[in-house]
Design an enzyme around this catalytic site. Structure first.
Site, PDB file in Angstrom:
ATOM      1  N   ARG A 160      48.598 103.776 -23.199  1.00 49.20           N
ATOM      2  CA  ARG A 160      47.687 104.695 -22.505  1.00 49.20           C
ATOM      3  C   ARG A 160      47.154 105.766 -23.466  1.00 49.20           C
ATOM      4  O   ARG A 160      46.000 105.730 -23.887  1.00 49.20           O
ATOM      5  CB  ARG A 160      48.413 105.345 -21.310  1.00 49.20           C
ATOM      6  CG  ARG A 160      47.491 105.928 -20.250  1.00 49.20           C
ATOM      7  CD  ARG A 160      46.766 107.189 -20.650  1.00 49.20           C
ATOM      8  NE  ARG A 160      47.662 108.291 -20.987  1.00 49.20           N
ATOM      9  CZ  ARG A 160      47.254 109.473 -21.419  1.00 49.20           C
ATOM     10  NH1 ARG A 160      45.957 109.720 -21.581  1.00 49.20           N
ATOM     11  NH2 ARG A 160      48.121 110.411 -21.727  1.00 49.20           N
ATOM     12  N   ASP A 161      47.992 106.702 -23.833  1.00 50.62           N
ATOM     13  CA  ASP A 161      47.531 107.804 -24.689  1.00 50.62           C
ATOM     14  C   ASP A 161      46.998 107.271 -26.020  1.00 50.62           C
ATOM     15  O   ASP A 161      45.998 107.749 -26.548  1.00 50.62           O
ATOM     16  CB  ASP A 161      48.698 108.776 -24.921  1.00 50.62           C
ATOM     17  CG  ASP A 161      48.257 110.070 -25.584  1.00 50.62           C
ATOM     18  OD1 ASP A 161      47.058 110.242 -25.838  1.00 50.62           O
ATOM     19  OD2 ASP A 161      49.125 110.912 -25.864  1.00 50.62           O
ATOM     20  N   CYS A 184      42.614 113.076 -29.824  1.00 57.62           N
ATOM     21  CA  CYS A 184      42.166 114.036 -28.832  1.00 57.62           C
ATOM     22  C   CYS A 184      40.644 114.048 -28.904  1.00 57.62           C
ATOM     23  O   CYS A 184      40.085 114.121 -29.998  1.00 57.62           O
ATOM     24  CB  CYS A 184      42.730 115.418 -29.140  1.00 57.62           C
ATOM     25  SG  CYS A 184      42.057 116.723 -28.100  1.00 57.62           S
ATOM     26  N   ASN A 221      48.921 110.464 -32.044  1.00 61.45           N
ATOM     27  CA  ASN A 221      50.294 110.792 -31.692  1.00 61.45           C
ATOM     28  C   ASN A 221      51.220 110.511 -32.874  1.00 61.45           C
ATOM     29  O   ASN A 221      50.877 109.742 -33.769  1.00 61.45           O
ATOM     30  CB  ASN A 221      50.721 109.927 -30.510  1.00 61.45           C
ATOM     31  CG  ASN A 221      49.885 110.175 -29.270  1.00 61.45           C
ATOM     32  OD1 ASN A 221      50.071 111.168 -28.585  1.00 61.45           O
ATOM     33  ND2 ASN A 221      48.949 109.276 -28.994  1.00 61.45           N
TER      34      ASN A 221
END
Ligand code: ZN
Length: 304
Positions: free
Chosen positions: A17-18, A244, A253
């Site tokens: 996801r992220d 981001c 990440n």
């Protein structure tokens, strides 16, 4: 390490996801499921698999229901779905396979208004409502406080703001509260002191989780700062993918394989198999058609 430091840390895998959310090219449902399966094979037992957001806002997550339909049925793995509103929560419940919803509150008004059209106050209210409703529906629920260590628009975020937000989020009884360095500006001392202050304010019964981005190469130092403050659950992304939207060229990440290497070298258990994570990172690089940011898939482990 000091005696208070954890000998065991749980890694929550966030790459499906992220990690993938900001990828420009659409990744197929089949490849997302392959990534999830490889993570589970590597020992991951808690994994953020989808977000239930509007497909026009995040096209990469438009196949959330298809990903859910293809998830391996495993009693020993917890699947997390990100939700931002009640429609998203309904979709998570209807999936029948999501164990836990992740909600997102913001530590700064300016970031919240741009990212999810909510002030800090509004985001806290929405999260508390979603957490209560998720629990009523038999799902686990947790919340992440984003830009907790710095905001791209407002600059420094006051520690008291973070403490206050965490206290208010604790009112709905989330499984845990995460503090996120969304734009990668925290320092390890700031991380250690902030987590210690939030822990002191919340008491021992609310678990804390840490989420770091390696945008300025401090993500792993910050993970160590969190461990020193007693945090035992840390998010990471295979290959270090993700980013981001407000830091377009930034690294994502912290990489699961690099974090795992650090933990192993410090004698901290996580239950992951480093070789398998490195394999997954290499495979992911081939899917994305570029080398992943994480170092271990290039440098290899040690000792061999
Ligand atoms: Zn992230």
């Amino acid at each position: 390490m000091p005696d208070s430091d954890a000998r065991q840390v749980s890694i929550v895998e966030v790459s499906p996801r992220d990690g993938l959310q900001n990828e420009a090219g659409l990744v197929s449902t089949q490849d997302k499921l392959e990534l999830i399966n490889r993570a589970i094979t590597a020992g991951v037992r808690r994994i953020e698999v989808v977000s239930f957001v509007h497909p026009k806002i995040v096209p990469q997550m438009a196949d959330a229901e298809m990903v859910c339909a293809g998830l391996p049925e495993r009693d020993d793995v917890e699947y997390i779905g990100l939700v931002l509103n009640s429609r998203g929560l309904d979709r998570a419940v209807q999936s029948g396979v999501i164990d836990e919803v992740g909600c997102v509150a913001v530590a700064s008004d300016a970031f919240g208004l741009r990212n999810q059209r909510q002030t800090r106050e509004q985001s806290i209210e929405v999260c508390n409502r979603l957490i209560r409703r998720a629990r009523e529906n038999g799902l686990s629920a947790q919340v992440t406080l984003s830009v907790a260590f710095g905001c791209p628009f407002e600059g420094e975020v006051e520690r008291n703001t973070v403490i206050d937000a965490a206290q208010r989020l604790a009112e709905s009884g989330p499984r845990e509260i995460a503090l996120a360095d969304t734009i990668g500006v925290a320092s390890p001392i700031q991380v250690e002191e902030t987590f210690a202050a939030v822990r002191a304010a919340l008491g021992p019964d609310v678990p804390l989780r840490a989420h770091f981005h390696n945008t300025r190469n401090l993500g792993f130092a910050n993970a160590y700062g969190a461990i020193r403050a007693g945090v035992t659950t840390i998010d990471a992304s295979i290959g270090g993918i993700g980013g981001c939207p407000f830091a377009p060229r930034a690294t994502g990440n912290i990489a699961t394989e690099d974090l795992q290497f650090m933990l192993e070298r410090m004698g901290v258990q996580s239950g992951l198999n480093l070789d398998q994570v490195i394999n997954a990172a290499g495979w992911l690089g081939s899917v994305l058609n570029r080398p992943v940011p994480g170092f271990l898939s290039r440098a290899g482990t040690f000792p061999e």
